[in-house]
Design a protein around this motif. Sequence first.
Motif, PDB file in Angstrom:
ATOM      1  N   GLU A 125      -7.089   4.090  -6.343  1.00 62.42           N
ATOM      2  CA  GLU A 125      -7.205   3.299  -4.874  1.00 62.42           C
ATOM      3  C   GLU A 125      -6.709   4.127  -3.567  1.00 62.42           C
ATOM      4  O   GLU A 125      -7.140   3.944  -2.911  1.00 62.42           O
ATOM      5  CB  GLU A 125      -6.447   1.827  -4.996  1.00 62.42           C
ATOM      6  CG  GLU A 125      -7.084   1.050  -6.091  1.00 62.42           C
ATOM      7  CD  GLU A 125      -6.388   1.074  -7.597  1.00 62.42           C
ATOM      8  OE1 GLU A 125      -6.746   0.154  -8.363  1.00 62.42           O
ATOM      9  OE2 GLU A 125      -5.844   1.945  -7.727  1.00 62.42           O
ATOM     10  N   TYR A 126      -5.737   5.006  -4.156  1.00 60.49           N
ATOM     11  CA  TYR A 126      -4.979   5.606  -3.089  1.00 60.49           C
ATOM     12  C   TYR A 126      -5.030   7.192  -3.185  1.00 60.49           C
ATOM     13  O   TYR A 126      -5.098   7.825  -4.482  1.00 60.49           O
ATOM     14  CB  TYR A 126      -3.524   5.258  -2.996  1.00 60.49           C
ATOM     15  CG  TYR A 126      -3.617   3.735  -2.910  1.00 60.49           C
ATOM     16  CD1 TYR A 126      -3.128   2.866  -3.865  1.00 60.49           C
ATOM     17  CD2 TYR A 126      -3.731   3.011  -1.523  1.00 60.49           C
ATOM     18  CE1 TYR A 126      -3.222   1.399  -3.589  1.00 60.49           C
ATOM     19  CE2 TYR A 126      -3.923   1.638  -1.566  1.00 60.49           C
ATOM     20  CZ  TYR A 126      -3.126   1.098  -2.533  1.00 60.49           C
ATOM     21  OH  TYR A 126      -3.301  -0.617  -2.312  1.00 60.49           O
ATOM     22  N   TRP A 127      -5.320   7.869  -2.480  1.00 56.55           N
ATOM     23  CA  TRP A 127      -5.550   9.289  -2.248  1.00 56.55           C
ATOM     24  C   TRP A 127      -4.523  10.010  -1.381  1.00 56.55           C
ATOM     25  O   TRP A 127      -4.458   9.425  -0.157  1.00 56.55           O
ATOM     26  CB  TRP A 127      -6.971   9.677  -2.026  1.00 56.55           C
ATOM     27  CG  TRP A 127      -7.543   9.261  -3.087  1.00 56.55           C
ATOM     28  CD1 TRP A 127      -8.345   7.979  -3.403  1.00 56.55           C
ATOM     29  CD2 TRP A 127      -8.200  10.100  -4.444  1.00 56.55           C
ATOM     30  NE1 TRP A 127      -9.092   8.230  -4.611  1.00 56.55           N
ATOM     31  CE2 TRP A 127      -8.950   9.198  -5.345  1.00 56.55           C
ATOM     32  CE3 TRP A 127      -7.806  11.575  -4.621  1.00 56.55           C
ATOM     33  CZ2 TRP A 127      -9.560  10.013  -6.190  1.00 56.55           C
ATOM     34  CZ3 TRP A 127      -8.332  11.912  -5.764  1.00 56.55           C
ATOM     35  CH2 TRP A 127      -9.570  11.234  -6.551  1.00 56.55           C
ATOM     36  N   GLN A 152       1.247   5.470   0.783  1.00 62.19           N
ATOM     37  CA  GLN A 152       0.814   6.429   1.266  1.00 62.19           C
ATOM     38  C   GLN A 152       1.180   7.887   0.402  1.00 62.19           C
ATOM     39  O   GLN A 152       2.457   7.961   0.131  1.00 62.19           O
ATOM     40  CB  GLN A 152       1.266   6.700   2.690  1.00 62.19           C
ATOM     41  CG  GLN A 152       0.675   5.572   3.417  1.00 62.19           C
ATOM     42  CD  GLN A 152       1.399   4.522   3.384  1.00 62.19           C
ATOM     43  OE1 GLN A 152       2.669   4.297   3.323  1.00 62.19           O
ATOM     44  NE2 GLN A 152       0.483   3.313   3.489  1.00 62.19           N
ATOM     45  N   GLN A 204       0.701  -1.145  -0.063  1.00 66.71           N
ATOM     46  CA  GLN A 204      -0.010  -0.007   0.023  1.00 66.71           C
ATOM     47  C   GLN A 204       0.951   1.088   0.077  1.00 66.71           C
ATOM     48  O   GLN A 204       1.940   1.324   0.640  1.00 66.71           O
ATOM     49  CB  GLN A 204      -0.948   0.129   1.229  1.00 66.71           C
ATOM     50  CG  GLN A 204      -1.782   1.255   1.041  1.00 66.71           C
ATOM     51  CD  GLN A 204      -2.735   0.988   2.262  1.00 66.71           C
ATOM     52  OE1 GLN A 204      -3.014  -0.170   2.960  1.00 66.71           O
ATOM     53  NE2 GLN A 204      -3.451   2.154   2.895  1.00 66.71           N
ATOM     54  N   TYR A 214       2.620   2.923 -10.381  1.00 66.50           N
ATOM     55  CA  TYR A 214       1.035   3.519 -10.375  1.00 66.50           C
ATOM     56  C   TYR A 214       0.985   4.611 -11.207  1.00 66.50           C
ATOM     57  O   TYR A 214       2.212   5.370 -11.693  1.00 66.50           O
ATOM     58  CB  TYR A 214       0.638   4.169  -9.057  1.00 66.50           C
ATOM     59  CG  TYR A 214       0.876   3.185  -7.793  1.00 66.50           C
ATOM     60  CD1 TYR A 214       2.289   3.122  -7.246  1.00 66.50           C
ATOM     61  CD2 TYR A 214      -0.135   2.529  -7.228  1.00 66.50           C
ATOM     62  CE1 TYR A 214       2.354   2.355  -5.826  1.00 66.50           C
ATOM     63  CE2 TYR A 214      -0.163   1.863  -6.243  1.00 66.50           C
ATOM     64  CZ  TYR A 214       0.952   1.626  -5.564  1.00 66.50           C
ATOM     65  OH  TYR A 214       1.150   0.845  -4.483  1.00 66.50           O
TER      66      TYR A 214
END
Length: 126
Positions: free
Chosen positions: A114-116, A3, A1, A32
């Motif tokens: 998916e990630y912010w 950040q 994951q 990404y």
Amino acid sequence: QVQLVESGGGLVQAGGSLRLSCAASGRTLSNYVISWFRQAPGKEREFVGGISRSGGRTVYVDSVKGRFTVSRDNAKNAVYLQMNSLKPEDTAVYYCAADQESFTMITTTAVRYEYWGQGTQVTVSS
């Protein structure tokens, strides 16, 4: 994951410039597609621009073409949004977002990311 943390926002006069940064931790950013979105008060979150994993492809919303540039430095694990000729209508909270499924396709749909990050405020005065 991964950040994500945005920085570089602030108050600027119309016609001025700002450079936003999106720094990553936890995983390498080269895994990404990264895009920038913005959200003004009372409005929906809007795609601004994005960059493919390699940096070889970028896409922009029409309203910022020629003024904004998305770039990335995978060695520094960071993505940038250079904003020139800023206008009052560019005022918003700016977010960077990561899409782990795509390689070169840059989707403008927020739900695909998916990630912010937490966002950084940009205010352009007239």
